[in-house]
Design an enzyme around this catalytic site. Structure first.
Site, mmCIF file in Angstrom:
data_model
loop_
_atom_site.group_PDB
_atom_site.id
_atom_site.type_symbol
_atom_site.label_atom_id
_atom_site.label_comp_id
_atom_site.label_asym_id
_atom_site.label_seq_id
_atom_site.Cartn_x
_atom_site.Cartn_y
_atom_site.Cartn_z
ATOM 1 C CB THR A 11 -0.905 0.045 1.249
ATOM 2 O OG1 THR A 11 -0.061 -0.155 2.400
ATOM 3 C CG2 THR A 11 -1.984 -1.033 1.209
ATOM 4 N N GLY A 12 2.169 1.118 0.096
ATOM 5 C CA GLY A 12 3.066 2.283 0.193
ATOM 6 C C GLY A 12 3.539 2.765 -1.161
ATOM 7 C CG ASN A 13 4.964 6.902 -1.797
ATOM 8 O OD1 ASN A 13 3.809 7.020 -2.193
ATOM 9 N ND2 ASN A 13 5.613 7.858 -1.150
ATOM 10 C CB CYS A 130 16.232 6.792 -3.400
ATOM 11 S SG CYS A 130 16.035 7.678 -1.856
ATOM 12 C CB SER A 160 7.849 10.421 -3.339
ATOM 13 O OG SER A 160 8.985 10.602 -4.157
ATOM 14 N N GLY A 161 10.442 10.421 -1.181
ATOM 15 C CA GLY A 161 11.482 9.654 -0.492
ATOM 16 C C GLY A 161 11.160 9.498 0.987
ATOM 17 C CE LYS A 215 19.861 5.804 5.686
ATOM 18 N NZ LYS A 215 18.471 6.256 5.436
ATOM 19 N NE ARG A 236 12.935 14.589 2.268
ATOM 20 C CZ ARG A 236 13.216 13.320 1.988
ATOM 21 N NH1 ARG A 236 13.253 12.886 0.738
ATOM 22 N NH2 ARG A 236 13.493 12.464 2.959
ATOM 23 C CG HIS A 243 15.693 11.556 -4.906
ATOM 24 N ND1 HIS A 243 14.459 12.024 -4.522
ATOM 25 C CD2 HIS A 243 16.066 10.650 -3.957
ATOM 26 C CE1 HIS A 243 14.105 11.438 -3.384
ATOM 27 N NE2 HIS A 243 15.060 10.602 -3.031
ATOM 28 C CG ASN A 316 12.170 9.469 -5.341
ATOM 29 O OD1 ASN A 316 11.725 10.227 -6.214
ATOM 30 N ND2 ASN A 316 11.523 9.236 -4.218
HETATM 31 N N1 NAP Z 1 10.466 6.257 -1.123
HETATM 32 C C1 NAP Z 1 11.711 6.091 -1.562
HETATM 33 O O1 NAP Z 1 12.235 6.847 -2.424
HETATM 34 C C2 NAP Z 1 12.529 4.977 -1.052
HETATM 35 C C3 NAP Z 1 13.711 4.677 -1.701
HETATM 36 C C4 NAP Z 1 14.496 3.629 -1.227
HETATM 37 C C5 NAP Z 1 14.066 2.917 -0.134
HETATM 38 N N2 NAP Z 1 12.895 3.226 0.483
HETATM 39 C C6 NAP Z 1 12.495 2.421 1.630
HETATM 40 O O2 NAP Z 1 11.361 1.605 1.299
HETATM 41 C C7 NAP Z 1 10.561 1.405 2.455
HETATM 42 C C8 NAP Z 1 9.118 1.843 2.184
HETATM 43 O O3 NAP Z 1 9.112 3.225 1.829
HETATM 44 P P1 NAP Z 1 7.792 3.935 1.247
HETATM 45 O O4 NAP Z 1 8.273 5.227 0.741
HETATM 46 O O5 NAP Z 1 7.045 3.018 0.332
HETATM 47 O O6 NAP Z 1 6.924 4.123 2.589
HETATM 48 P P2 NAP Z 1 5.346 4.344 2.747
HETATM 49 O O7 NAP Z 1 4.778 4.968 1.520
HETATM 50 O O8 NAP Z 1 5.157 5.030 4.039
HETATM 51 O O9 NAP Z 1 4.735 2.841 2.871
HETATM 52 C C9 NAP Z 1 5.080 1.981 3.921
HETATM 53 C C10 NAP Z 1 4.496 0.599 3.666
HETATM 54 O O10 NAP Z 1 4.935 -0.290 4.689
HETATM 55 C C11 NAP Z 1 3.806 -0.892 5.325
HETATM 56 N N3 NAP Z 1 4.127 -1.116 6.732
HETATM 57 C C12 NAP Z 1 4.677 -0.253 7.606
HETATM 58 N N4 NAP Z 1 4.785 -0.835 8.835
HETATM 59 C C13 NAP Z 1 4.297 -2.088 8.704
HETATM 60 C C14 NAP Z 1 4.114 -3.181 9.602
HETATM 61 N N5 NAP Z 1 4.480 -3.103 10.888
HETATM 62 N N6 NAP Z 1 3.560 -4.316 9.135
HETATM 63 C C15 NAP Z 1 3.187 -4.417 7.839
HETATM 64 N N7 NAP Z 1 3.315 -3.418 6.937
HETATM 65 C C16 NAP Z 1 3.868 -2.274 7.367
HETATM 66 C C17 NAP Z 1 2.702 0.116 5.126
HETATM 67 O O11 NAP Z 1 1.461 -0.536 5.281
HETATM 68 P P3 NAP Z 1 0.136 0.279 5.783
HETATM 69 O O12 NAP Z 1 -0.322 1.106 4.597
HETATM 70 O O13 NAP Z 1 -0.797 -0.821 6.131
HETATM 71 O O14 NAP Z 1 0.590 1.122 6.937
HETATM 72 C C18 NAP Z 1 2.976 0.560 3.696
HETATM 73 O O15 NAP Z 1 2.497 -0.411 2.790
HETATM 74 C C19 NAP Z 1 11.263 2.182 3.573
HETATM 75 O O16 NAP Z 1 12.156 1.306 4.231
HETATM 76 C C20 NAP Z 1 12.068 3.216 2.834
HETATM 77 O O17 NAP Z 1 13.180 3.663 3.559
HETATM 78 C C21 NAP Z 1 12.103 4.214 0.042
#
Ligand code: NAP
Length: 340
Positions: A11-13, A130, A160-161, A215, A236, A243, A316
């Site tokens: 459900t996340g980004n 990213c 979005s990061g 990092k 940011r 990015h 990103n």
């Molecule tokens: N965005 C970027 O550019 C980027 C780049 C590289 C790495 N990342 C990494 O990728 C990961 C996700 O990032 P995002 O940007 O997609 O975050 P996000 O949009 O906030 O989404 C987080 C996701 O994780 C789920 N989640 C969180 N806690 C959970 C739990 N305890 N049990 C089950 N599901 C859980 C959420 O589910 P619910 O909707 O049910 O809460 C949601 O599906 C992070 O570790 C981030 O550091 C992100």
């Protein structure tokens, strides 16, 4: 015969992009499970022309599943990735939890594909930050030709990061500036992000640098070459997706900017757009939804003996996260699992 694939954080980004990219690239999927937290149970997400209902990561049984793409943040990864790996499912993780563990490969397929065989020690592979992912794609061909000694990078990182909450904060604050009845105080970010820039991503370390900056240093060394010196400033900016990075590179051998352009034009994962005229470069809004790392503004830095400057832009959520994870899954399929 294809793979049984899990997307955790669907459900996340990043998780949503993982599902999009698996479908776009026709990854050989026999069965797919979309997982999130219990509060999202039954939430619908798209996978190509199909709709999937999310299941609860907490109660999911990984037995018999081949690959799990994780995008749930470090805390949830710590709880569930070892469970998946122990059940024989190879985890490709987007959080920073395992990136610096010497037993876990950290992979950008265009740069260090051969590290994939290291997956077997723990059944886990880490996906980089990213900002690092797009930068090492640009640095690799230059390093191969002229040996990079030092990199000075400043990032311009989209909201979005910081996950979906980061995007909501920029959207709501921007609206509130035009309609001052609503006050949207900073929550996900430390200061107002709308119409502003913030020189702070992740926590501060004793050295004065931030964890995001650290990092970039540690990951570039692990993926590309431990001898390269890197110093970073991570900022940011009020951009939704994409990015950007200003990268200054010092090399051992002289590399003329035109030869650098030629090398980058041929490099895997890179798209050179560098016309040296108004608009002859790429900005973040143009890279959204794209796979490439775009390079523009390649030029000599004449303040050092062998120096180059360039501008590097990428989506990103794609090369910085979901695309790279799916590329790792493809690599794992080709070199190890050999199904599909
Ligand atoms: N965005 C970027 O550019 C980027 C780049 C590289 C790495 N990342 C990494 O990728 C990961 C996700 O990032 P995002 O940007 O997609 O975050 P996000 O949009 O906030 O989404 C987080 C996701 O994780 C789920 N989640 C969180 N806690 C959970 C739990 N305890 N049990 C089950 N599901 C859980 C959420 O589910 P619910 O909707 O049910 O809460 C949601 O599906 C992070 O570790 C981030 O550091 C992100």
């Amino acid at each position: 015969m294809g793979y049984k694939v899990v997307v955790a954080g669907a459900t996340g980004n990043v998780g949503r992009e993982m599902l999009n990219i698996l479908a776009e690239r026709e990854f050989p999927v026999d069965e797919i499970a979309a997982l999130a937290s219990r509060k999202s149970l039954g939430t619908e997400v798209s996978f190509g022309d199909k709709t999937l209902k999310t299941k609860d990561l907490d109660t999911f049984d990984f037995t018999g599943w081949d690959i799990a793409l994780f995008a749930v943040g470090s805390d949830a990864t710590k709880l569930y990735a070892p469970k998946a790996a122990a059940a024989g499912c190879v985890v490709i993780d987007n959080s920073s939890l395992y990136r610096y563990d010497p037993e876990i490969p950290l992979i950008v397929p265009e740069v260090n594909a051969d590290a994939i065989m290291g997956y077997a020690k723990r059944n886990i592979i880490a996906n980089p930050n990213c900002s690092t992912a797009q930068m090492v794609v640009a640095l690799k061909p230059i390093h191969d030709r002229a040996k990079i000694k030092r990199v000075v990078v400043s990032t311009y990182q989209s909201v979005s990061g910081a996950g979906k909450e980061g995007m909501d904060e920029l959207w709501n604050q921007t609206k509130a500036i035009y309609n001052p009845v609503d006050d949207v105080p900073p929550k996900k970010f430390t200061k107002q992000i709308a119409f502003n820039v913030i020189p702070h991503i992740d926590v501060f370390l004793d050295s004065g640098e931030t964890k995001e900056e650290w990092k970039m240093v540690a990951e570039t060394k692990k993926i590309l070459d431990p001898k390269i010196k890197v110093t970073a400033t991570c900022v940011r900016v009020p951009v939704f997706v994409g990015h950007s990075e200003s990268v200054n590179i010092e090399t051992e051998d002289f590399l003329d900017w035109q030869e650098a352009q030629d090398i980058l034009r041929e490099a895997p994962g890179v798209m050179l757009v560098d016309k040296r005229e108004p608009g002859g470069y790429v900005t973040p809004v143009e890279c959204v939804g794209e796979y490439a790392t775009y390079i523009s503004r390649v030029r000599q830095d004449s303040t050092v003996e062998n120096g180059l400057n360039l501008w590097c832009v990428s989506d990103n959520l794609r090369k910085g996260a979901a695309l790279n994870a799916v590329q790792i899954a493809e690599l794992l399929g080709q070199r190890v699992l050999k199904k599909g």
